[in-house]
Scaffold this active site. Structure first.
Site, PDB file in Angstrom:
ATOM      1  N   LYS A  13      65.822 118.322 117.211  1.00  0.00           N
ATOM      2  CA  LYS A  13      65.825 119.493 116.303  1.00  0.00           C
ATOM      3  C   LYS A  13      64.392 119.889 115.928  1.00  0.00           C
ATOM      4  O   LYS A  13      64.018 121.047 116.019  1.00  0.00           O
ATOM      5  CB  LYS A  13      66.603 119.182 115.002  1.00  0.00           C
ATOM      6  CG  LYS A  13      68.035 118.734 115.230  1.00  0.00           C
ATOM      7  CD  LYS A  13      68.754 118.500 113.919  1.00  0.00           C
ATOM      8  CE  LYS A  13      68.253 117.312 113.112  1.00  0.00           C
ATOM      9  NZ  LYS A  13      68.413 116.001 113.750  1.00  0.00           N
ATOM     10  N   ARG A  87      73.593 119.245 106.000  1.00  0.00           N
ATOM     11  CA  ARG A  87      74.007 117.993 106.629  1.00  0.00           C
ATOM     12  C   ARG A  87      75.343 117.506 106.110  1.00  0.00           C
ATOM     13  O   ARG A  87      75.817 116.451 106.541  1.00  0.00           O
ATOM     14  CB  ARG A  87      72.967 116.933 106.304  1.00  0.00           C
ATOM     15  CG  ARG A  87      72.167 116.414 107.454  1.00  0.00           C
ATOM     16  CD  ARG A  87      71.236 115.392 106.865  1.00  0.00           C
ATOM     17  NE  ARG A  87      70.634 114.570 107.846  1.00  0.00           N
ATOM     18  CZ  ARG A  87      69.414 114.763 108.343  1.00  0.00           C
ATOM     19  NH1 ARG A  87      68.708 115.798 107.964  1.00  0.00           N
ATOM     20  NH2 ARG A  87      68.922 113.911 109.194  1.00  0.00           N
ATOM     21  N   ARG A 126      59.380 107.119 119.119  1.00  0.00           N
ATOM     22  CA  ARG A 126      58.776 108.288 118.446  1.00  0.00           C
ATOM     23  C   ARG A 126      57.606 107.866 117.555  1.00  0.00           C
ATOM     24  O   ARG A 126      57.642 106.837 116.888  1.00  0.00           O
ATOM     25  CB  ARG A 126      59.827 109.005 117.586  1.00  0.00           C
ATOM     26  CG  ARG A 126      59.205 110.123 116.761  1.00  0.00           C
ATOM     27  CD  ARG A 126      60.208 111.041 116.172  1.00  0.00           C
ATOM     28  NE  ARG A 126      61.116 110.403 115.246  1.00  0.00           N
ATOM     29  CZ  ARG A 126      62.080 111.047 114.604  1.00  0.00           C
ATOM     30  NH1 ARG A 126      62.267 112.327 114.831  1.00  0.00           N
ATOM     31  NH2 ARG A 126      62.863 110.400 113.776  1.00  0.00           N
ATOM     32  N   ARG A 159      58.017 105.849 111.899  1.00  0.00           N
ATOM     33  CA  ARG A 159      58.793 105.998 110.657  1.00  0.00           C
ATOM     34  C   ARG A 159      59.609 104.752 110.349  1.00  0.00           C
ATOM     35  O   ARG A 159      60.172 104.134 111.252  1.00  0.00           O
ATOM     36  CB  ARG A 159      59.742 107.206 110.780  1.00  0.00           C
ATOM     37  CG  ARG A 159      59.076 108.514 110.448  1.00  0.00           C
ATOM     38  CD  ARG A 159      59.900 109.720 110.807  1.00  0.00           C
ATOM     39  NE  ARG A 159      61.316 109.668 110.463  1.00  0.00           N
ATOM     40  CZ  ARG A 159      62.160 110.681 110.673  1.00  0.00           C
ATOM     41  NH1 ARG A 159      61.718 111.810 111.211  1.00  0.00           N
ATOM     42  NH2 ARG A 159      63.424 110.584 110.349  1.00  0.00           N
ATOM     43  N   ARG A 170      71.905 105.872 110.462  1.00  0.00           N
ATOM     44  CA  ARG A 170      71.782 107.338 110.452  1.00  0.00           C
ATOM     45  C   ARG A 170      72.831 107.976 111.372  1.00  0.00           C
ATOM     46  O   ARG A 170      73.414 109.006 111.043  1.00  0.00           O
ATOM     47  CB  ARG A 170      70.379 107.740 110.903  1.00  0.00           C
ATOM     48  CG  ARG A 170      69.344 107.513 109.816  1.00  0.00           C
ATOM     49  CD  ARG A 170      67.941 107.414 110.363  1.00  0.00           C
ATOM     50  NE  ARG A 170      67.448 108.613 110.973  1.00  0.00           N
ATOM     51  CZ  ARG A 170      66.431 108.654 111.837  1.00  0.00           C
ATOM     52  NH1 ARG A 170      65.806 107.543 112.170  1.00  0.00           N
ATOM     53  NH2 ARG A 170      66.033 109.795 112.332  1.00  0.00           N
TER      54      ARG A 170
HETATM   55  P1  AP5 Z   1      62.812 115.023 117.259  1.00  0.00           P
HETATM   56  O1  AP5 Z   1      62.564 116.436 117.666  1.00  0.00           O
HETATM   57  O2  AP5 Z   1      61.883 114.412 116.282  1.00  0.00           O
HETATM   58  O3  AP5 Z   1      64.329 114.848 116.806  1.00  0.00           O
HETATM   59  P2  AP5 Z   1      65.085 115.310 115.495  1.00  0.00           P
HETATM   60  O4  AP5 Z   1      66.429 115.810 115.919  1.00  0.00           O
HETATM   61  O5  AP5 Z   1      64.218 116.234 114.697  1.00  0.00           O
HETATM   62  O6  AP5 Z   1      65.252 113.891 114.830  1.00  0.00           O
HETATM   63  P3  AP5 Z   1      65.002 113.340 113.365  1.00  0.00           P
HETATM   64  O7  AP5 Z   1      65.100 111.845 113.493  1.00  0.00           O
HETATM   65  O8  AP5 Z   1      63.735 113.868 112.759  1.00  0.00           O
HETATM   66  O9  AP5 Z   1      66.200 113.889 112.659  1.00  0.00           O
HETATM   67  P4  AP5 Z   1      66.874 113.289 111.462  1.00  0.00           P
HETATM   68  O10 AP5 Z   1      67.853 114.363 111.289  1.00  0.00           O
HETATM   69  O11 AP5 Z   1      67.403 111.934 111.518  1.00  0.00           O
HETATM   70  O12 AP5 Z   1      65.651 113.089 110.444  1.00  0.00           O
HETATM   71  P5  AP5 Z   1      65.112 114.003 109.296  1.00  0.00           P
HETATM   72  O13 AP5 Z   1      63.638 113.897 109.338  1.00  0.00           O
HETATM   73  O14 AP5 Z   1      65.746 115.333 109.275  1.00  0.00           O
HETATM   74  O15 AP5 Z   1      62.848 114.140 118.598  1.00  0.00           O
HETATM   75  C1  AP5 Z   1      63.032 112.736 118.524  1.00  0.00           C
HETATM   76  C2  AP5 Z   1      62.118 112.039 119.572  1.00  0.00           C
HETATM   77  O16 AP5 Z   1      62.561 112.371 120.892  1.00  0.00           O
HETATM   78  C3  AP5 Z   1      60.649 112.475 119.516  1.00  0.00           C
HETATM   79  O17 AP5 Z   1      59.855 111.374 119.825  1.00  0.00           O
HETATM   80  C4  AP5 Z   1      60.533 113.554 120.609  1.00  0.00           C
HETATM   81  O18 AP5 Z   1      59.216 113.656 121.112  1.00  0.00           O
HETATM   82  C5  AP5 Z   1      61.546 113.057 121.622  1.00  0.00           C
HETATM   83  N1  AP5 Z   1      62.235 114.139 122.325  1.00  0.00           N
HETATM   84  C6  AP5 Z   1      62.685 115.319 121.785  1.00  0.00           C
HETATM   85  N2  AP5 Z   1      63.314 116.043 122.744  1.00  0.00           N
HETATM   86  C7  AP5 Z   1      63.274 115.290 123.884  1.00  0.00           C
HETATM   87  C8  AP5 Z   1      63.766 115.479 125.223  1.00  0.00           C
HETATM   88  N3  AP5 Z   1      64.417 116.580 125.591  1.00  0.00           N
HETATM   89  N4  AP5 Z   1      63.568 114.491 126.124  1.00  0.00           N
HETATM   90  C9  AP5 Z   1      62.916 113.349 125.776  1.00  0.00           C
HETATM   91  N5  AP5 Z   1      62.400 113.113 124.541  1.00  0.00           N
HETATM   92  C10 AP5 Z   1      62.592 114.067 123.612  1.00  0.00           C
HETATM   93  O19 AP5 Z   1      65.689 113.217 108.011  1.00  0.00           O
HETATM   94  C11 AP5 Z   1      65.225 111.924 107.671  1.00  0.00           C
HETATM   95  C12 AP5 Z   1      65.977 111.424 106.445  1.00  0.00           C
HETATM   96  O20 AP5 Z   1      65.764 112.328 105.333  1.00  0.00           O
HETATM   97  C13 AP5 Z   1      67.500 111.372 106.607  1.00  0.00           C
HETATM   98  O21 AP5 Z   1      67.942 110.173 107.197  1.00  0.00           O
HETATM   99  C14 AP5 Z   1      67.943 111.481 105.120  1.00  0.00           C
HETATM  100  O22 AP5 Z   1      67.759 110.253 104.432  1.00  0.00           O
HETATM  101  C15 AP5 Z   1      66.943 112.485 104.548  1.00  0.00           C
HETATM  102  N6  AP5 Z   1      67.429 113.873 104.686  1.00  0.00           N
HETATM  103  C16 AP5 Z   1      66.841 114.880 105.393  1.00  0.00           C
HETATM  104  N7  AP5 Z   1      67.558 116.016 105.286  1.00  0.00           N
HETATM  105  C17 AP5 Z   1      68.624 115.720 104.492  1.00  0.00           C
HETATM  106  C18 AP5 Z   1      69.744 116.467 104.039  1.00  0.00           C
HETATM  107  N8  AP5 Z   1      69.917 117.755 104.390  1.00  0.00           N
HETATM  108  N9  AP5 Z   1      70.646 115.838 103.248  1.00  0.00           N
HETATM  109  C19 AP5 Z   1      70.504 114.553 102.864  1.00  0.00           C
HETATM  110  N10 AP5 Z   1      69.475 113.779 103.284  1.00  0.00           N
HETATM  111  C20 AP5 Z   1      68.535 114.359 104.094  1.00  0.00           C
END
Ligand code: AP5
Length: 213
Positions: A13, A87, A126, A159, A170
């Protein structure tokens, strides 16, 4: 352009949202990045969120809805790509109310589809820059200088929620609380499924086509 980038943790994402934001000028709003910044600065929100985030659990809805609302209103944002929000069903309902008051409903939800098995490898490899939010993968998208961000030169970190136990938690939270949103947005006719197992460039091209760009 008012888009929700949807998918399980590690689906890509953030990677794709940044590309689309650069190409279109829409604002990339990542609740994960905003929460991590609040944790680093030890704000009131950060102190509330820290414990949930390190275990891979969701931060309470009212906290997250509040930071998104403040961001949209305070920065007067009209074009946005939401990443990691909503979410839960209550968050999606709160977003609908918020955006209908601002007369700018969500136009499209891009659902990045991928097997959970691929995710663990992606997240373990990552590295992220806490300074500018840039994301790397040690094999697929490595930084030019080991441990340093290409964009701003700051140190990259692994992270605390990118460890296997937190990743599994997660994914479990995603299945239970977030996946039901697919049906929610299907009923609104707004969701487009994208295969997120290909290369970063292939996925970007498919998203661009879907958005007519
Ligand atoms: P990346 O693009 O970073 O993936 P992502 O989908 O953004 O993953 P996140 O782990 O950041 O999402 P998340 O939803 O768990 O975490 P968030 O920060 O929102 O890609 C991942 C890796 O793969 C990278 O290394 C990238 O380079 C690689 N990659 C990407 N595409 C690729 C491809 N096609 N091929 C190969 N490699 C690839 O949230 C973190 C925490 O915050 C949550 O757990 C929760 O505690 C809290 N939080 C955030 N938002 C909320 C909410 N709305 N409600 C409640 N809690 C929340």
């Amino acid at each position: 352009m008012r888009i929700v980038m949807f998918g399980c943790p590690g689906a890509g994402k953030g990677t794709q949202a940044k590309v689309i934001a650069t190409k279109t000028g829409a604002v990339h709003i990542s609740t994960g990045d905003m929460l991590r910044e609040a944790v680093a600065k030890e704000t009131e929100t950060g102190l509330k969120a820290k414990e949930y985030m390190s275990k891979g659990e969701l931060v309470p809805d009212d906290v997250v809805v509040g930071i998104v609302k403040d961001k949209l209103i305070n920065d007067n944002i009209k074009d946005f790509i939401l990443d990691g929000f909503p979410r839960t069903i209550p968050q999606a309902k709160a977003l609908d109310i918020m955006l209908s008051e601002l007369n700018m409903p969500v136009e499209k939800v891009i659902n990045l589809n991928i097997d959970h098995q691929v995710i663990v490898d992606r997240l373990c490899q990552r590295r992220v820059c806490l300074n500018c939010g840039e994301t790397y993968h040690l094999v697929n998208h490595p930084p030019k200088v080991e441990g340093k961000c290409n964009a701003c030169g700051a140190d990259l970190i692994h992270r605390s929620d990118d460890q296997p136990e937190a990743i599994n938690n997660r994914l479990d939270q995603y299945d239970k609380k977030t996946a039901p949103l697919i049906e929610f947005y299907k009923e609104q006719g707004k969701i487009t499924d994208i295969d997120a197992s290909g290369s970063i460039d292939e996925i970007r091209d498919n998203i661009m086509k879907t958005l007519g760009l």
